[in-house]
Design an enzyme around this catalytic site. Structure first.
Site: not given
Ligand code: PLP
Length: 430
Positions: A65, A237, A240, A246
């Protein structure tokens, strides 16, 4: 164990422990790893992280934590966590040229919520791209808290070009006087003019936020213009195109650092996910290498070739093509709904998602389009030649979506094809 013995890297005692203690979950993880190996994965928000990122994610940092920020914590024992989070922050700032970074947001959606908390009060006006035009839920769509607790106004793309109409953006902004303007989205195949958005935001006195979730890796690799010099705050994020775990991060000008940090903690979150923070640091280090710049440029080159291959086969692409990693196809002229196409392609070993297209006459749960992209296949080392083959497979399956023997034969062919392109982080051999 079932039919498949969970394979693992030899002598990985942590994996041995999982397989022994919980064979049910171990076997399902193996099955998913095999699926990721044997399919052509074209969902543009997905990727393959490196073994190094996976190792950091699965580390003992999950035991700790550390509410607060480096040097200002509410728990003892932060000798190493502070150094890890500081490394992640410094790497983020240097990679994107930002004055401030916060690497604690749990994921993209809570990250965007922090922007509202930092700059808006409930009921204030927020302007974003409409969801059916490519925007994200958290940019003020009705079903999101951001559309319920704030007053959303929207812009979209032009019907004739499939591109954002900056005159419309300016008109809506002047009429509605938003306090916050978002650029960015989840189904935007073209480069957004961040500088023009910043000018419009300045004209109406709005905070300008860019959500670069989809394109962060392209920006890091120099294959796409950066919003960082133009926006008050940039959210992203990390999982991606950036090819990290994540998670999410905020980048901003120094003047907004305090309010954004306070919005993340204690405004919205408790303890940061330190295993994720470490994995973000690892991914940022990877993203700063020349190899990653090569990767980012290859993602874009592959998307262009895949788009051309689809256009040559009579597919109707929103905006006619792509500038980035993402392709949005309107299947109306092919006479097949997006969902039916996506499901047929999945059976044939090609994974993508059905998607609304701008001005879609169909319902969001059964829309007219499919969305696909090249981040994951490029991480496997596939190049422009492979993109031509993929366009051919997509065309065959979309032309005969009910031909189950074709789907099965194609799935086998694709699994074989994928063997030549080992994916980062995928170690399974059987
Ligand atoms: C994927 C995405 C998010 C959200 O991300 P999460 O991790 O799924 O909550 C927000 N904004 C855009 C433009 C995204 O492509």
């Amino acid at each position: 164990m079932g039919a498949h013995e969970p394979y693992r890297a030899p002598m990985d005692p942590r994996w041995e422990a999982l397989a022994a203690e919980d064979p049910e979950i171990a076997e399902l993880i193996v099955a998913e790893e095999r699926r990721q190996r044997d399919k052509i994965r074209l969902i543009p928000s997905e990727n393959y992280v490196s073994s190094a990122v996976l190792a950091a994610t699965g580390s003992v940092l999950t035991n700790k934590y550390s509410e607060g920020y480096p040097g200002r914590r509410y728990y003892e024992g932060q000798q190493f966590i502070d150094q890890i989070e500081t490394a992640a922050i410094e790497r983020a700032k240097s990679l994107f040229g930002a004055e401030h970074a916060n690497v604690q947001p749990y994921s993209g959606s809570p990250c965007n919520l922090a922007v509202y908390l930092a700059f808006l009060n409930p009921g204030d006006t927020v302007m974003g791209m409409a969801l059916p035009h490519g925007g994200h839920l958290t940019h003020g769509w009705d079903v999101s808290v951001t559309g319920k607790w704030f007053r959303p106004v929207r812009y979209g793309v032009r019907k004739d070009t499939g591109r954002i109409d900056l005159d419309e953006v300016r008109d809506v902004a002047k009429r509605e006087q938003p306090k916050l303007i978002w650029a960015g989205g989840t189904a935007v195949p073209r480069i957004i003019d961040f500088e023009a958005f910043a000018e419009i935001a300045a004209e109406v006195g709005a905070v300008f936020a860019t959500d670069m979730a989809h394109i962060a890796g392209l920006i890091a690799g120099g294959a796409h213009p950066s919003p960082v010099p133009h926006a008050d705050v940039v959210t992203t994020t990390t999982h991606k195109t950036l090819r990290g775990p994540r998670g999410a991060m905020l980048l901003s000008r120094a003047e907004h650092a305090k309010s954004l940090d306070r919005a993340v903690f204690p405004g919205l979150q408790g303890g940061p996910h330190n295993h994720t923070t470490a994995a973000i640091a690892v991914a940022l280090r990877e993203a700063a290498t020349p190899g990653f710049a090569t990767y980012a440029h290859a993602v874009v080159a592959n998307a262009k070739v895949l788009a051309e291959g689809l256009v040559a086969r009579g597919f109707d692409l929103v905006s006619g093509g792509t500038d980035n990693h993402l392709i949005l196809v309107d299947l109306t002229t092919k006479g097949i709904p997006g969902k039916q196409a996506a499901k047929a392609l999945d059976r044939a070993g090609i994974e993508l998602n059905y998607n609304t297209v701008p001005f879609d006459p169909r319902k969001p749960f059964d829309p007219s389009g499919i969305r696909l992209g090249t981040p994951a296949v490029t991480s496997r080392g596939m190049g422009t030649e492979e993109m031509g083959r993929i366009a051919g497979w997509i065309d065959e399956i979309v032309s005969a979506p009910e031909d189950e023997s074709l789907a099965a034969a194609t799935a086998g062919e694709i699994a074989e094809f994928c063997r030549a392109f080992p994916a980062p982080g995928i170690l399974i051999e059987d």
